[in-house]
Design a protein around this motif. Structure first.
Motif, short mmCIF file in Angstrom:
data_model
loop_
_atom_site.label_atom_id
_atom_site.label_comp_id
_atom_site.label_asym_id
_atom_site.label_seq_id
_atom_site.Cartn_x
_atom_site.Cartn_y
_atom_site.Cartn_z
N ARG A 21 0.87 -1.28 0.02
CA ARG A 21 0.05 0.05 -0.15
C ARG A 21 0.79 1.22 0.08
N HIS A 22 1.92 1.17 0.68
CA HIS A 22 2.72 2.36 0.79
C HIS A 22 3.50 2.64 -0.54
N GLN A 23 4.11 1.49 -1.16
CA GLN A 23 4.70 1.62 -2.42
C GLN A 23 3.46 1.87 -3.52
N LEU A 24 2.59 1.68 -3.47
CA LEU A 24 1.47 1.89 -4.58
C LEU A 24 1.06 3.44 -4.35
N LYS A 25 1.09 3.95 -3.06
CA LYS A 25 0.74 5.47 -2.79
C LYS A 25 1.84 6.14 -3.45
N ARG A 26 3.07 5.76 -3.30
CA ARG A 26 4.31 6.45 -4.16
C ARG A 26 4.27 6.51 -5.50
#
Length: 124
Positions: free
Chosen positions: A112-117
Motif C-alpha cells: 500500500r505504501h509503495q502503491l501510494k508512492r
C-alpha cells in the motif's frame, strides 16, 4: 514524473509478490495498460469486474450519505491479495491501479505504501 508503462513496471519490480498490475478506467472498465498476469490471471477481465466493485461501493457510500472518498479496496483470497487504489493525482481522475499480490510472499502494508508512492509519480 512517470508514464503508464514506467509505473506498471515500477509496481511489478518494487512491490514484492506482485503477480500482475493494471491501470483501469472505471468509467469504461477498460484496462489502459497491464503487466504480468497470465492464463490464470486475465487482467482485462479482472479490470472490468473490479470496475463493478468500485461502482457498487460508490453507490453504497452515496446511499449512506458518506461524504468521503475511497482510498483503496482490498479483497483477500486464500492465496492472493487484490488491491484496488483509486487515483487522485492530476489527470488521473476516474482511474485506478489494480494489483494482484501473492499472499505468501507479500507485505500488504508495504504494498500500500509503495502503491501510494507510484501513484504520486504517475502522469497521464
Amino acid at each position: 514524473m512517470a508514464n503508464v508503462e514506467v509505473s506498471l513496471k515500477e509496481t511489478m519490480t518494487s512491490i514484492e509478490g506482485t503477480l500482475g498490475v493494471a491501470l483501469v478506467d472505471y468509467g469504461s472498465g477498460m484496462a489502459l495498460g497491464t503487466l504480468g498476469g497470465g492464463k490464470d490471471l486475465d487482467l482485462a477481465v479482472a479490470a472490468a469486474g473490479n470496475t463493478d466493485v468500485i461502482r457498487a461501493k460508490v453507490r453504497t457510500m452515496e446511499m449512506l450519505g458518506l461524504n468521503d472518498e475511497i482510498e483503496d479496496l482490498l479483497i483477500t483470497l486464500g492465496n492472493q491479495y487484490h488491491l484496488i487504489r483509486l487515483l487522485r493525482g492530476r489527470g488521473t481522475s476516474g482511474l485506478f491501479l489494480y494489483v494482484v499480490l501473492n499472499k505468501a510472499n507479500s507485505n500488504l502494508a508495504m504494498a500500500r505504501h509503495q502503491l501510494k508512492r507510484i501513484e504520486s509519480e504517475l502522469e497521464i
